[in-house]
Design a protein around this motif. Structure first.
Motif, PDB file in Angstrom:
ATOM      1  N   LEU A 203      56.875  66.296  62.666  1.00 31.36           N
ATOM      2  CA  LEU A 203      56.461  64.988  63.170  1.00 31.36           C
ATOM      3  C   LEU A 203      57.622  64.270  63.834  1.00 31.36           C
ATOM      4  N   ALA A 204      57.275  63.296  64.687  1.00 29.01           N
ATOM      5  CA  ALA A 204      58.274  62.418  65.296  1.00 29.01           C
ATOM      6  C   ALA A 204      57.870  60.981  65.048  1.00 29.01           C
ATOM      7  N   VAL A 205      58.827  60.159  64.622  1.00 26.20           N
ATOM      8  CA  VAL A 205      58.613  58.724  64.448  1.00 26.20           C
ATOM      9  C   VAL A 205      59.517  58.008  65.440  1.00 26.20           C
ATOM     10  N   SER A 206      58.912  57.236  66.324  1.00 24.70           N
ATOM     11  CA  SER A 206      59.665  56.532  67.360  1.00 24.70           C
ATOM     12  C   SER A 206      59.264  55.065  67.350  1.00 24.70           C
ATOM     13  N   HIS A 207      60.214  54.202  67.032  1.00 21.53           N
ATOM     14  CA  HIS A 207      59.910  52.770  66.989  1.00 21.53           C
ATOM     15  C   HIS A 207      61.205  52.010  67.208  1.00 21.53           C
ATOM     16  N   LYS A 208      61.056  50.756  67.654  1.00 21.12           N
ATOM     17  CA  LYS A 208      62.237  49.964  67.996  1.00 21.12           C
ATOM     18  C   LYS A 208      63.183  49.816  66.806  1.00 21.12           C
ATOM     19  N   ALA A 209      64.443  49.530  67.101  1.00 19.58           N
ATOM     20  CA  ALA A 209      65.486  49.454  66.080  1.00 19.58           C
ATOM     21  C   ALA A 209      65.231  48.299  65.114  1.00 19.58           C
ATOM     22  N   GLY A 210      65.723  48.489  63.882  1.00 16.14           N
ATOM     23  CA  GLY A 210      65.686  47.412  62.905  1.00 16.14           C
ATOM     24  C   GLY A 210      64.323  47.115  62.331  1.00 16.14           C
ATOM     25  N   GLN A 211      63.423  48.093  62.330  1.00 17.35           N
ATOM     26  CA  GLN A 211      62.065  47.850  61.852  1.00 17.35           C
ATOM     27  C   GLN A 211      61.764  48.549  60.517  1.00 17.35           C
ATOM     28  N   GLY A 212      62.772  49.135  59.893  1.00 16.17           N
ATOM     29  CA  GLY A 212      62.562  49.706  58.574  1.00 16.17           C
ATOM     30  C   GLY A 212      62.490  51.217  58.519  1.00 16.17           C
ATOM     31  N   LYS A 213      62.817  51.898  59.628  1.00 15.56           N
ATOM     32  CA  LYS A 213      62.765  53.364  59.600  1.00 15.56           C
ATOM     33  C   LYS A 213      63.784  53.923  58.606  1.00 15.56           C
ATOM     34  N   SER A 214      65.035  53.521  58.768  1.00 15.70           N
ATOM     35  CA  SER A 214      66.086  54.046  57.895  1.00 15.70           C
ATOM     36  C   SER A 214      65.913  53.563  56.462  1.00 15.70           C
ATOM     37  N   ALA A 215      65.435  52.321  56.296  1.00 16.66           N
ATOM     38  CA  ALA A 215      65.176  51.809  54.942  1.00 16.66           C
ATOM     39  C   ALA A 215      64.087  52.634  54.273  1.00 16.66           C
ATOM     40  N   GLY A 216      63.051  52.981  55.028  1.00 16.81           N
ATOM     41  CA  GLY A 216      61.980  53.811  54.487  1.00 16.81           C
ATOM     42  C   GLY A 216      62.483  55.186  54.082  1.00 16.81           C
ATOM     43  N   ILE A 217      63.371  55.756  54.909  1.00 22.79           N
ATOM     44  CA  ILE A 217      63.955  57.054  54.583  1.00 22.79           C
ATOM     45  C   ILE A 217      64.779  56.956  53.305  1.00 22.79           C
ATOM     46  N   ALA A 218      65.589  55.897  53.197  1.00 22.16           N
ATOM     47  CA  ALA A 218      66.435  55.718  52.015  1.00 22.16           C
ATOM     48  C   ALA A 218      65.597  55.616  50.743  1.00 22.16           C
ATOM     49  N   LEU A 219      64.507  54.859  50.802  1.00 19.92           N
ATOM     50  CA  LEU A 219      63.636  54.721  49.635  1.00 19.92           C
ATOM     51  C   LEU A 219      62.961  56.051  49.301  1.00 19.92           C
ATOM     52  N   TYR A 220      62.568  56.798  50.321  1.00 17.62           N
ATOM     53  CA  TYR A 220      61.933  58.102  50.103  1.00 17.62           C
ATOM     54  C   TYR A 220      62.907  59.071  49.446  1.00 17.62           C
ATOM     55  N   ARG A 221      64.129  59.104  49.949  1.00 13.88           N
ATOM     56  CA  ARG A 221      65.144  60.003  49.396  1.00 13.88           C
ATOM     57  C   ARG A 221      65.465  59.651  47.948  1.00 13.88           C
ATOM     58  N   ALA A 222      65.490  58.341  47.648  1.00 14.81           N
ATOM     59  CA  ALA A 222      65.828  57.901  46.295  1.00 14.81           C
ATOM     60  C   ALA A 222      64.776  58.336  45.277  1.00 14.81           C
ATOM     61  N   LYS A 223      63.527  58.427  45.703  1.00 16.95           N
ATOM     62  CA  LYS A 223      62.436  58.769  44.787  1.00 16.95           C
ATOM     63  C   LYS A 223      62.137  60.263  44.739  1.00 16.95           C
ATOM     64  N   ALA A 224      62.626  61.006  45.710  1.00 10.78           N
ATOM     65  CA  ALA A 224      62.274  62.430  45.810  1.00 10.78           C
ATOM     66  C   ALA A 224      62.971  63.248  44.730  1.00 10.78           C
ATOM     67  N   PRO A 225      62.339  64.327  44.284  1.00  6.70           N
ATOM     68  CA  PRO A 225      63.002  65.236  43.330  1.00  6.70           C
ATOM     69  C   PRO A 225      64.275  65.825  43.941  1.00  6.70           C
ATOM     70  N   VAL A 226      65.192  66.205  43.084  1.00  6.38           N
ATOM     71  CA  VAL A 226      66.456  66.787  43.528  1.00  6.38           C
ATOM     72  C   VAL A 226      66.189  68.082  44.298  1.00  6.38           C
ATOM     73  N   GLY A 227      66.892  68.244  45.421  1.00  2.19           N
ATOM     74  CA  GLY A 227      66.848  69.498  46.155  1.00  2.19           C
ATOM     75  C   GLY A 227      65.702  69.647  47.118  1.00  2.19           C
ATOM     76  N   ILE A 228      65.008  68.548  47.419  1.00  2.00           N
ATOM     77  CA  ILE A 228      63.842  68.611  48.288  1.00  2.00           C
ATOM     78  C   ILE A 228      64.144  68.075  49.693  1.00  2.00           C
ATOM     79  N   VAL A 229      64.872  66.953  49.754  1.00  2.00           N
ATOM     80  CA  VAL A 229      65.089  66.251  51.014  1.00  2.00           C
ATOM     81  C   VAL A 229      66.473  66.571  51.573  1.00  2.00           C
ATOM     82  N   PHE A 230      66.516  66.997  52.833  1.00  2.00           N
ATOM     83  CA  PHE A 230      67.770  67.256  53.533  1.00  2.00           C
ATOM     84  C   PHE A 230      67.833  66.303  54.723  1.00  2.00           C
TER      85      PHE A 230
END
Length: 308
Positions: free
Chosen positions: A97-124
């Motif tokens: 998939l590709a996610v394309s949206h203007k800067a400062g709208q929560g893309k990186s914050a969403g990634i950070a929250l996803y990574r924090a909740k994901a099981p170890v060894g799943i997200v690269f």
């Protein structure tokens, strides 16, 4: 000076990374240290003092550990929930998939929250840089998964990454996230084509970037730039977008970051210039903020400073 608590946190991240990558040698390659340092001196608390603060800092930074307190709390919003949906769909169903949206709208914050909740060894995760050549992109991708790329050709680096994920996919459903992908060169973006060809059905891959990511790829398709039609096809010829921030989102961000007064929250919401926006996915109009949420951070910090 790095505290003992910070060292313990980094030591735990190193252990988790060993499980993710499959061995201490790969961890050492990823963080740029020798095996004994990461597997012994940074694991046994009595040996922590043998490692310099500079090394602790470098290793922590390479693992995404925040050594300085930014004093800013991430909050789930409509946009971070949409990012979570895109990422979880890609991971669970092995989608590209590709996610394309203007800067400062929560893309990186969403990634950070996803990574924090994901099981170890799943997200690269790899944050792409503007100045990277195709070779530098591939070598950083190798480093992300703990592979030594020294002396390898471009083809060999790509093959090594593909082999890593094929092996990883035997025991789990991994996801590779390329953040700031709008900064990649055309040759680096085209690497997604062989990744798709070899890893479709094995891993999820999400490229994330500002709104010019979609514009760049679609323009390349129209101008018949080599590989761009294939690239667009591999991404489903569709770019995912975010929605915006609602008033409850803004109030939640304010509350989590020290602004609990309802009147002040309302003032900040109005200062963000909310607009009535038709949201196709909802089929209705919503009051939304569709501008850089870094401005919201500045407004909150300004109010906090004025209260001191």
């Amino acid at each position: 000076m790095i505290t003992i608590e910070q060292k313990r946190a980094i030591a735990l991240l190193l252990t988790q990374e060993r499980h993710a990558l499959g061995g201490w040698q790969k961890v050492a390659t990823k963080v740029g240290a020798n095996v004994a340092t990461v597997s012994k001196n940074m694991q046994e608390e009595t040996l922590f003092g043998l490692v310099s603060d500079q090394m602790w800092q470098r290793v922590g930074t390479s693992l995404g550990y925040q050594l300085t307190d930014t004093n800013w709390v991430l909050v789930e919003t409509m946009n971070t929930r949409w990012m979570n949906k895109y990422l979880s769909d890609a991971q669970l169903h092995a989608m590209f998939l590709a996610v394309s949206h203007k800067a400062g709208q929560g893309k990186s914050a969403g990634i950070a929250l996803y990574r924090a909740k994901a099981p170890v060894g799943i997200v690269f995760y790899l944050e792409c840089k503007e100045f990277w050549s195709h070779k530098l992109f591939l070598s950083n991708l190798c480093q992300t998964v703990g592979l030594d790329s020294a002396g390898l050709s471009l083809a060999a680096m790509a093959e090594a990454v593909i082999d890593f994920f094929k092996q990883k996919a035997i025991s789990c459903r991994p996801i590779l996230i390329l953040d700031e992908a709008n900064k990649l060169s055309p040759s680096s973006l085209r690497l997604i084509i062989p990744l798709y060809n070899e890893l479709k059905g094995h891993i999820g891959l999400v490229i994330v970037g500002a709104d010019d990511l979609e514009k760049h790829i679609k323009s390349g398709v129209r101008r018949s730039v080599r590989g761009y039609d294939e690239l667009d096809s591999r991404l489903g010829r569709q770019f995912m977008h975010l929605v915006g921030a609602t008033e409850p989102d803004v109030r939640a961000i304010c509350a989590a970051n020290g602004i609990s007064d309802v009147r002040t929250q309302k003032e900040i919401w109005q200062a963000m210039n909310p607009q009535q926006v038709l949201v196709p996915v909802f089929g209705r109009y919503e009051d939304l903020v569709d501008e850089d949420l870094r401005r919201l951070e500045r407004l909150i910090l300004d109010r906090r400073i004025s209260q001191v």
